[in-house]
Scaffold this motif. Structure first.
Motif, PDB file in Angstrom:
ATOM      1  N   GLY A  18       0.810  -1.206   0.000  1.00 42.19           N
ATOM      2  CA  GLY A  18       0.000   0.000   0.000  1.00 42.19           C
ATOM      3  C   GLY A  18       0.843   1.256   0.000  1.00 42.19           C
ATOM      4  N   GLU A  19       2.157   1.076   0.136  1.00 43.75           N
ATOM      5  CA  GLU A  19       3.106   2.177   0.022  1.00 43.75           C
ATOM      6  C   GLU A  19       4.160   1.807  -1.004  1.00 43.75           C
ATOM      7  N   ALA A  20       4.785   2.824  -1.607  1.00 39.26           N
ATOM      8  CA  ALA A  20       5.783   2.562  -2.640  1.00 39.26           C
ATOM      9  C   ALA A  20       6.867   1.643  -2.100  1.00 39.26           C
ATOM     10  N   PRO A  21       7.186   0.557  -2.804  1.00 39.11           N
ATOM     11  CA  PRO A  21       8.170  -0.406  -2.308  1.00 39.11           C
ATOM     12  C   PRO A  21       9.599   0.110  -2.449  1.00 39.11           C
ATOM     13  N   GLU A  22      10.484  -0.482  -1.657  1.00 38.88           N
ATOM     14  CA  GLU A  22      11.921  -0.250  -1.797  1.00 38.88           C
ATOM     15  C   GLU A  22      12.532  -1.562  -2.289  1.00 38.88           C
ATOM     16  N   ILE A  23      13.419  -1.455  -3.272  1.00 41.92           N
ATOM     17  CA  ILE A  23      13.929  -2.652  -3.922  1.00 41.92           C
ATOM     18  C   ILE A  23      15.457  -2.662  -3.915  1.00 41.92           C
ATOM     19  N   THR A  24      16.015  -3.852  -3.658  1.00 48.36           N
ATOM     20  CA  THR A  24      17.466  -4.056  -3.721  1.00 48.36           C
ATOM     21  C   THR A  24      17.734  -5.205  -4.680  1.00 48.36           C
ATOM     22  N   PHE A  25      18.572  -4.954  -5.675  1.00 51.12           N
ATOM     23  CA  PHE A  25      18.859  -5.963  -6.687  1.00 51.12           C
ATOM     24  C   PHE A  25      20.029  -6.846  -6.256  1.00 51.12           C
ATOM     25  N   PRO A  26      19.924  -8.153  -6.442  1.00 52.05           N
ATOM     26  CA  PRO A  26      21.021  -9.054  -6.078  1.00 52.05           C
ATOM     27  C   PRO A  26      22.293  -8.727  -6.866  1.00 52.05           C
ATOM     28  N   ASP A  27      23.405  -9.069  -6.283  1.00 47.88           N
ATOM     29  CA  ASP A  27      24.705  -8.789  -6.904  1.00 47.88           C
ATOM     30  C   ASP A  27      25.059  -9.894  -7.899  1.00 47.88           C
ATOM     31  N   ILE A  28      24.120 -10.157  -8.808  1.00 45.70           N
ATOM     32  CA  ILE A  28      24.314 -11.171  -9.849  1.00 45.70           C
ATOM     33  C   ILE A  28      23.743 -10.626 -11.152  1.00 45.70           C
ATOM     34  N   GLU A  29      24.086 -11.275 -12.266  1.00 50.82           N
ATOM     35  CA  GLU A  29      23.482 -10.900 -13.530  1.00 50.82           C
ATOM     36  C   GLU A  29      21.995 -11.285 -13.506  1.00 50.82           C
ATOM     37  N   PRO A  30      21.142 -10.512 -14.169  1.00 54.80           N
ATOM     38  CA  PRO A  30      19.720 -10.879 -14.226  1.00 54.80           C
ATOM     39  C   PRO A  30      19.547 -12.283 -14.781  1.00 54.80           C
ATOM     40  N   PRO A  31      18.650 -13.074 -14.204  1.00 60.18           N
ATOM     41  CA  PRO A  31      18.466 -14.457 -14.658  1.00 60.18           C
ATOM     42  C   PRO A  31      17.910 -14.510 -16.072  1.00 60.18           C
ATOM     43  N   GLU A  32      18.193 -15.619 -16.759  1.00 58.41           N
ATOM     44  CA  GLU A  32      17.758 -15.818 -18.136  1.00 58.41           C
ATOM     45  C   GLU A  32      16.431 -16.572 -18.216  1.00 58.41           C
ATOM     46  N   GLU A  33      15.716 -16.654 -17.095  1.00 62.09           N
ATOM     47  CA  GLU A  33      14.424 -17.332 -17.070  1.00 62.09           C
ATOM     48  C   GLU A  33      13.473 -16.531 -16.188  1.00 62.09           C
ATOM     49  N   GLU A  34      12.173 -16.795 -16.343  1.00 60.57           N
ATOM     50  CA  GLU A  34      11.181 -16.117 -15.517  1.00 60.57           C
ATOM     51  C   GLU A  34      11.207 -16.695 -14.106  1.00 60.57           C
ATOM     52  N   ILE A  35      11.203 -15.823 -13.122  1.00 66.82           N
ATOM     53  CA  ILE A  35      11.062 -16.254 -11.732  1.00 66.82           C
ATOM     54  C   ILE A  35      10.070 -15.318 -11.054  1.00 66.82           C
ATOM     55  N   ALA A  36       9.422 -15.798 -10.005  1.00 69.13           N
ATOM     56  CA  ALA A  36       8.417 -14.993  -9.320  1.00 69.13           C
ATOM     57  C   ALA A  36       8.213 -15.523  -7.912  1.00 69.13           C
ATOM     58  N   GLY A  37       7.635 -14.707  -7.066  1.00 69.61           N
ATOM     59  CA  GLY A  37       7.341 -15.133  -5.708  1.00 69.61           C
ATOM     60  C   GLY A  37       6.489 -14.106  -4.987  1.00 69.61           C
ATOM     61  N   VAL A  38       5.810 -14.549  -3.948  1.00 71.73           N
ATOM     62  CA  VAL A  38       5.018 -13.664  -3.091  1.00 71.73           C
ATOM     63  C   VAL A  38       5.881 -13.302  -1.896  1.00 71.73           C
ATOM     64  N   VAL A  39       6.216 -12.032  -1.776  1.00 72.31           N
ATOM     65  CA  VAL A  39       7.144 -11.595  -0.730  1.00 72.31           C
ATOM     66  C   VAL A  39       6.428 -11.057   0.496  1.00 72.31           C
ATOM     67  N   ALA A  40       5.112 -10.870   0.416  1.00 73.36           N
ATOM     68  CA  ALA A  40       4.316 -10.453   1.574  1.00 73.36           C
ATOM     69  C   ALA A  40       2.925 -11.034   1.424  1.00 73.36           C
ATOM     70  N   GLU A  41       2.447 -11.695   2.474  1.00 73.04           N
ATOM     71  CA  GLU A  41       1.126 -12.321   2.443  1.00 73.04           C
ATOM     72  C   GLU A  41       0.115 -11.424   3.127  1.00 73.04           C
TER      73      GLU A  41
END
Length: 335
Positions: A18-41
């Motif tokens: 409900g508020e603008a998210p803050e995001i931190t990108f992993p220290d790796i190259e972006p993956p070459e496949e689709e990935i997804a997950g629910v980070v808050a229930e």
């Protein structure tokens, strides 16, 4: 889905739903496949997303450009515009919807789509689109859901009448409208059968409604058959911009200012609907129309894009701009 079950390659997303998210990108190259997950229930089993819902969601998009690096996509955050997205689950691809079904309202989902292939980038550029660098990251915050057959809560405090149609609705069934004999009223009539407890609908908002409509004038059999209804489309809620000419004038004037959660009886004269005659209506029902409308929700639309001011050409020295600054000499009226 707990953190133990999340793909470790997903960006870390924090902040309240409900508020603008803050995001931190992993220290790796972006993956070459689709990935997804629910980070808050979200909480509450009575608000689980269904496969045919109309969802209200805040959506933010980022580009993950390299190890530990990424940036927000300009203009692609509903938190910035103040206008949530309306998502029809039945019209979305499975890679989006599969993760959302049976999730509670208040959940936050994160999707990572791999970088474009060289062929996809060339196709985008050929279509005049800029090919984004890196992987696309989508964050969806589930703010509300409107399910098939949804109606406003509460009991009707009136069924209409007193020279106007009467309305009976049992449970989540289609309302039954009984039109009285006699002439229709000349002016727009708006009667709250249930007065909601939400905010007043504002001009220019997106409204989500259930509705059904019948003509005031009976057909040759003396009946008033339904000519349009969300119930005839399986009870899927209808959404539109209100107060801006996207629907008939009777809806624009009758719904703006009413409270979310209301059930409205609208008696709309022909000049505020499709016309008084069949020629004017051009295939739509002519004359006075009667609607029952459940106002399920109202949400802001994004502001229109700002137009860049046209560049003024510099005036030539001693030209028109300079001359216009001098008062014109008046011609003498005497000969």
């Amino acid at each position: 889905m707990g953190e133990d079950h999340l793909d470790s390659r997903l960006p870390t997303v924090t902040g309240e739903v409900g508020e603008a998210p803050e995001i931190t990108f992993p220290d790796i190259e972006p993956p070459e496949e689709e990935i997804a997950g629910v980070v808050a229930e979200g909480s509450g089993e009575d608000e689980l997303v269904r496969a045919d819902d109309l969802l209200v969601a805040n959506v933010v998009q980022y580009q993950w450009t390299g190890p530990g690096e990424g940036e927000a996509v300009e203009g692609q955050s509903s938190y910035e515009t103040g206008a949530p997205d309306l998502i029809r689950m039945g019209e979305m691809p499975e890679q989006i919807t599969d993760l959302l079904v049976n999730r509670s309202v208040g959940s936050r989902a994160v999707y990572v789509f791999p970088p474009l292939t060289e062929e996809e980038a060339q196709q985008a550029e050929a279509a005049g689109q800029e090919a984004p660098a890196g992987a696309s990251v989508l964050i969806i915050d589930l703010m509300a859901r409107h399910g098939t057959g949804a109606v406003v809560p509460g009991e009707q405090t009136t069924d209409g009448g007193d020279g106007l149609p009467t309305v009976v609705q049992e449970g989540h069934s289609e309302p039954v409208i009984e039109v009285p004999e006699g002439d229709a009223p000349e002016d727009l009539q708006v009667v709250p059968l249930i007065e909601g407890g939400g905010a007043e609908v504002e001009e220019g908002q997106q409204v989500i409604v259930q509705y059904t409509g019948v003509p005031w004038a009976p057909d040759e059999d003396g009946e008033h058959p339904v000519f349009d209804s969300t119930w005839s489309r399986g009870g899927a809620p209808f959404d539109t911009t209100i107060g801006a000419g996207a629907v008939i004038e009777g809806w624009d004037e009758g719904i703006v200012g009413q409270k979310v959660g209301s059930r409205l009886l609208l008696v709309v004269p022909g000049d505020m609907a499709y016309g008084e005659s069949e020629e004017e209506a051009m295939g739509a029902p002519a004359g006075t129309l009667v609607f029952v409308v459940d106002v399920l929700g109202a949400y802001d639309n994004p502001p229109p894009p700002e137009e860049e001011p046209a560049e003024e050409e510099p005036a030539e020295e001693g030209g028109d701009a300079e001359a216009s600054a001098e008062p014109a000499e008046e011609e003498s009226s005497e000969e």
